[in-house]
Motif scaffolding. Sequence first.
Motif, short mmCIF file in Angstrom:
data_model
loop_
_atom_site.label_atom_id
_atom_site.label_comp_id
_atom_site.label_asym_id
_atom_site.label_seq_id
_atom_site.Cartn_x
_atom_site.Cartn_y
_atom_site.Cartn_z
N PRO A 1 0.69 -1.23 0.13
CA PRO A 1 -0.08 0.06 0.10
C PRO A 1 0.90 1.30 -0.04
CG PRO A 1 -0.18 -1.06 1.92
CD PRO A 1 0.55 -2.18 1.41
N ARG A 2 2.36 1.11 0.21
CA ARG A 2 3.01 2.27 0.33
C ARG A 2 3.47 2.50 -1.02
NH1 ARG A 2 4.68 3.53 5.58
NH2 ARG A 2 3.79 2.46 7.20
N CYS B 1 4.68 4.08 -4.31
CA CYS B 1 4.73 5.20 -4.94
C CYS B 1 3.82 5.01 -6.31
CB CYS B 1 5.94 6.01 -5.38
SG CYS B 1 6.43 6.53 -3.58
N THR B 2 2.94 6.20 -6.99
CA THR B 2 2.61 6.33 -8.21
C THR B 2 3.55 6.90 -9.01
OG1 THR B 2 1.67 8.32 -7.99
CG2 THR B 2 0.22 6.32 -7.16
N LEU C 1 -4.99 13.90 -7.54
CA LEU C 1 -5.58 12.61 -6.93
C LEU C 1 -5.13 12.12 -5.57
CD1 LEU C 1 -7.78 10.16 -7.59
CD2 LEU C 1 -5.63 8.64 -8.34
N LYS C 2 -5.90 11.87 -4.56
CA LYS C 2 -5.41 11.28 -3.46
C LYS C 2 -5.89 9.82 -3.39
CE LYS C 2 -4.29 15.39 -0.91
NZ LYS C 2 -4.37 15.95 -2.19
N PRO C 3 -4.93 9.01 -3.77
CA PRO C 3 -5.52 7.57 -4.08
C PRO C 3 -6.00 6.77 -2.90
CG PRO C 3 -3.07 7.56 -4.24
CD PRO C 3 -3.40 9.01 -4.26
N ALA C 4 -7.01 6.16 -2.96
CA ALA C 4 -7.45 5.52 -1.84
C ALA C 4 -6.86 4.00 -1.59
CB ALA C 4 -9.03 5.28 -1.80
N SER C 5 -6.69 3.50 -0.43
CA SER C 5 -6.11 2.39 -0.33
C SER C 5 -6.88 1.07 -0.42
CB SER C 5 -5.65 2.04 0.92
OG SER C 5 -6.40 2.14 1.88
N GLY C 6 -8.22 0.98 -0.49
CA GLY C 6 -9.25 -0.07 -0.84
C GLY C 6 -8.81 -0.76 0.56
N TRP D 1 -4.58 13.85 -12.48
CA TRP D 1 -3.69 12.93 -11.66
C TRP D 1 -2.90 13.48 -10.59
CZ3 TRP D 1 -5.00 8.09 -12.00
CH2 TRP D 1 -5.65 7.56 -12.95
#
Lengths: 398, 398, 398, 398
Positions: free
Chosen positions: A266-267, A269-270, A348-353, A345
């Motif tokens: 989950p850490r 990077c994009t 965006l603050k991507p969620a972790s699910g 993009w």
Amino acid sequence: MAPKKGLLERLDEGAVIGDGGFVFALEKRGYVKAGPWTPEATVEHPEAVRQLHREFLRAGADVMQAFTFYASDDKLSNRGNESSKKYTCAAINEAACRLAREVADEGDALVAGGLSQTPTYLSGMSKQDTQKEFQKQVDVFVQHQVDFLIAEYFEHIEEMEWAIEVCVKSGLPVVASMCIGPEGDLHGVSAGECGVRMAKAGAHVVGINCHFDPFVTLEGLKKMKVALDAAGIKVHLIAQPLAFHTPDAQKQGFIDLPEFPFGLEPRICTRWDMHRYAREAYDLGVRYIGGCCGFEAYHIRAVAEELAKERGKLPEGSQKHEQWAGGLKMHTKPWVRARAGRKYWENLKPASGRPFSSSMSKPDNWGVTAGDSSLKQKTAATSEEEINELRQKVVNGH
Amino acid sequence: MAPKKGLLERLDEGAVIGDGGFVFALEKRGYVKAGPWTPEATVEHPEAVRQLHREFLRAGADVMQAFTFYASDDKLSNRGNESSKKYTCAAINEAACRLAREVADEGDALVAGGLSQTPTYLSGMSKQDTQKEFQKQVDVFVQHQVDFLIAEYFEHIEEMEWAIEVCVKSGLPVVASMCIGPEGDLHGVSAGECGVRMAKAGAHVVGINCHFDPFVTLEGLKKMKVALDAAGIKVHLIAQPLAFHTPDAQKQGFIDLPEFPFGLEPRICTRWDMHRYAREAYDLGVRYIGGCCGFEAYHIRAVAEELAKERGKLPEGSQKHEQWAGGLKMHTKPWVRARAGRKYWENLKPASGRPFSSSMSKPDNWGVTAGDSSLKQKTAATSEEEINELRQKVVNGH
Amino acid sequence: MAPKKGLLERLDEGAVIGDGGFVFALEKRGYVKAGPWTPEATVEHPEAVRQLHREFLRAGADVMQAFTFYASDDKLSNRGNESSKKYTCAAINEAACRLAREVADEGDALVAGGLSQTPTYLSGMSKQDTQKEFQKQVDVFVQHQVDFLIAEYFEHIEEMEWAIEVCVKSGLPVVASMCIGPEGDLHGVSAGECGVRMAKAGAHVVGINCHFDPFVTLEGLKKMKVALDAAGIKVHLIAQPLAFHTPDAQKQGFIDLPEFPFGLEPRICTRWDMHRYAREAYDLGVRYIGGCCGFEAYHIRAVAEELAKERGKLPEGSQKHEQWAGGLKMHTKPWVRARAGRKYWENLKPASGRPFSSSMSKPDNWGVTAGDSSLKQKTAATSEEEINELRQKVVNGH
Amino acid sequence: MAPKKGLLERLDEGAVIGDGGFVFALEKRGYVKAGPWTPEATVEHPEAVRQLHREFLRAGADVMQAFTFYASDDKLSNRGNESSKKYTCAAINEAACRLAREVADEGDALVAGGLSQTPTYLSGMSKQDTQKEFQKQVDVFVQHQVDFLIAEYFEHIEEMEWAIEVCVKSGLPVVASMCIGPEGDLHGVSAGECGVRMAKAGAHVVGINCHFDPFVTLEGLKKMKVALDAAGIKVHLIAQPLAFHTPDAQKQGFIDLPEFPFGLEPRICTRWDMHRYAREAYDLGVRYIGGCCGFEAYHIRAVAEELAKERGKLPEGSQKHEQWAGGLKMHTKPWVRARAGRKYWENLKPASGRPFSSSMSKPDNWGVTAGDSSLKQKTAATSEEEINELRQKVVNGH
């Protein structure tokens, strides 16, 4: 064909892009064992190592680092690692050099030979013993005509100075990079002083790799820069951080995070995090910009794309990646086509699910460092009893 | 050498392990363009495709799926994709078959040829037109003697039935797998009924792939199983889910999540998630257990390791991975050695390292499906004007 | 002065606003003990109870519920509670009625007397024993001329029917409200059937209170509505949910969440959540709209403000609260003044300030219900030994 | 009856417990308007103010702060606030003093009169003008024989010194408390220097209140302590922090957080947070330990319970609160009884129940301070046009 420009010349002219980390990528692909993290894959599965080099080359990397991480004799035989029984240290390092050179020459890339910290030092042994380990690897590098040397992944400036000393004698350009954060080395030497000491020991490029995310790493580099400026020293800077977010890591970095090494997903990077990293690094004056554990080809490509204007070129891999998600214009669903743009993009603050996970962890932190008895390394495998003792320490809050 | 056992025979005997998704893995490595997601890499960079096949074989996969996803003529020329100008559909599919066969024969794996949903259907064209696209690919598969066919990634049971019809005529075993969740297909057909209709159309194995995480996918499979049992139909089940956590996805799956496709990193499953997935799938009676987008070799290896006892073997890749983190016993730091055990990793809830991110996202959801004008596909590239119109729709809440 | 309109007449005309929960509010203020949760404060500190009534009246509540929650003889003496030694059940109930009436008559509010589930039933005793407990409280309510009765906080429809039976004999309007969610009662009776059975038992208003957040509660009410419509029954609906977010609660509601009762703070609803609740409840046809544990005056005021147009009036308390944050126009800092508007607050997703916390919890869930031996109630205090046994059960995963 | 011991004598003997914040508590109860936050409730609803005083007294507070926050003439008439048209500043302050004294004398508590920062200063007016505002309030306090003065909620040390100067002339003990964090005042004066300057201006007790959570506040106090020690100054320390978690707040504190003031619920501290706060504050040497916005009676009670041993007594309110959740032993459900213990609550990381929320927010931060034109205060209400201008600034990233 004209000879390739050297590292220092390139750095003087502009940004040099490094490659990403091999041990994490090849662990996921099935060729490296997490725990010992040693690089016998250069002998066992050269095709896998070659392919990874090619991906980074294609992504824009100017350097092929021979896959010699932790390839010192003492490490290859530590704690039950059987690699040293099958292969000599020399064989692994030689294969690494050949593979790196082969792919480097498919493009305009340079080859680097790398040293890293040793169990010998961690176990409290002498300077002479430690340097002997380094020398064995450097001999191979010189023999295989690498373009420069990287001493990287050192937690203690003292051991780093010993490594630089060995490297400098080779006459090759020397890059020195510690796996520290803004708090400095594990013996309490500040990041700034580490930078100055690496330069004074003879390194031509100094900086930080591994252990922290790009943004924490740049905090550390800022401190080095301030100290180098104050000391009137002119060297180039290198950043090769993790591709894992580590805002919660403490002095020893991501190894202490409870997620290390098998729960770090989950850490990750994009690519957009890497655009930001490349820009901030460049603006800070860092000229050798690469990655370490977690960096895959698309992360390096993002660095190359962010710096395309400065470098006057896009990497070959960008043929399969239109800038800022432009390829989504070809998507079948209209609402995905609407995401084809930079602003989307960047914001965006991507969620972790993962609704049962938190955003930060409390690191394990036993506060021990080189010299402590629990850090003594040994050849024998760790027994089940020893593991139980360690677990009990954890339960008791160490 | 004795001929390999066929798919159906293997399924009758126990678990068959699938491979992982190629488009996402090769996008990150630099060989596939996100947006069109077409597989021309089979022609352009066979070494990269071959290496990925090898990683999955090494991880324990019993099937090499030829990399023919979206390799239909209509898709190769959709919305400005230039692949069809450079390569014929046949060439791409043929190269895919050759590569899959080559690696499959390095082990005991089978080769599958795959079909997926078509722009032709999505644009509302006829059954005849749609089946023509399928037939072109099946012809190549038959000619290259693949071991079985997979019709996968269909959002509408109607198109799936058309595809199965084409496949069945080949005489090969047919696997049919829709990209739906527990809510069923995009025309409102329930998951259970989709399962029954696939079986009645002639598929030997039915199930679900892509679009949802392993656990949501298994919810959908439970519904299929109940409906198949109620109808008295005996077929095998297949699960090839995402390796991204999607508890927040709605009917259309992860494509609607704001993170698709360039911000999905924090959702990536760990290897321990895959142990749980393999166990739950097996206990549900699923016998074809593989993965789709996001699955890398280490995810497939985790499936193979979880089922090692049932299958009586570990994959070759496990030589570089001791069960349940055992390799950490060789780590230099004692507190990392303390993590060498199953309980630790089963209980870990990995943090995201992203304190400004949430755990769930609100999916985009325009509620349109096959037949809607905004889904009409076309050959011309999407213009900047069209993109702006789409963005405006987003701002206005669609 | 004209007599006040009755409850049923008011409900026929439009929305009736309930008050909020007393036990949680008075626990925080220091007058109720968490654990037994009994209401002896009516005798010990009438000024504190009176003040809380006044706050709800001022916030727009049309009903003052006498503070008689859990004020049955068997509860006042359960598990070491000493309240019954100091005060009679009758005294506590009488004081509650007097205080509610006093404040109700400062406005146009009605007074309700309330019953709730009993340790007697939970311990598996007879209908006669259970009803005897109810009758004692109803006798006090009738004697003190409350305007209507509320049987609320029942987990089992069976006990609820027994309570309604007792209430109906009083001749007063009867409101019946169970602490269940969409999954129904603890004996497996669906939410829909619970609604129908409450109505058939004679309740004039049926619905749900406590245990779940407003939105989960409304899911349960939707099921009741469908079942009542299907049965052709016309009764009014009541919702009095928690003011804590409980998306992760299971069948038994918030009590099973690990945060209950001393760590629920991060789950507290904002006033804007309550605007949404009031609107959705009203649109669903719910006409008695109030709150339970966690609701404070400002939550009830938000309900009244959301329904101001329908009710043709704002509560007195809105003199200190301009609609949709309008009061911020008077703030000294300009960026806070910029928050004075509806859109800002409707879109805000408030952060927790707790980076080491997750967004969801796994509920404790022992899956036992009325009849199970571990639910037998008793007069003696719980011993340290018994607590240790319980803790051990937790460690062993129950 | 013997006269009560004075503040300084009590501080020399041990911990003095403050009360909690009135404006936030009374806003929720319906008596204070968010935005202007002025205390006319002392005149309009004395019963509500009196009750809140009683709750804090019962919870263990040794001080009743007269509810005179922002009760200066200039504030009562700022930006459309109509309080000054209805009541004189003197009337509000006098009523506040009488209410505080009445409740204080129900126990052994002291009465404090309070000053806070003024619109006059914020608008850039003179020292004389600003002190005139202070003097008006101090005159009332002296006349009503308060036991000591508190100058609190100052963002600028300069204005604070002016306030202390006025206070000192009264001859009463003076407490001075700034609403700053570890980064210091809004003009760039460090926290340490602020502490020293308050002491040098004549304050007997110095410290920090409001704007940050307990743990960030203590970070600031540590800096003050170091500076005071270095300067050889001996004064007592006061901490009166928020009861909201603010790890993400920047220099200006919680006001800049997007959740201020109507979405702060998920940040509310638990009672267990307050145990930790009380212990850490005491260990740091802070002797005046209270709370500000968000603190309710149960938070203050937790402080008193944590320090029960040091103080030799429990507050009256603990009759309704057994230490460390002991009351849960009386709960009907066994798994809730299992939570009756210290370890459980100390280790709990409470979930938010908000899966679409993050754990941290990016503060608004316009970076302006006293002197900036956008901070000029005025009597007229803010027009819709002005609000729109401000919103536009937000959209444009200020």
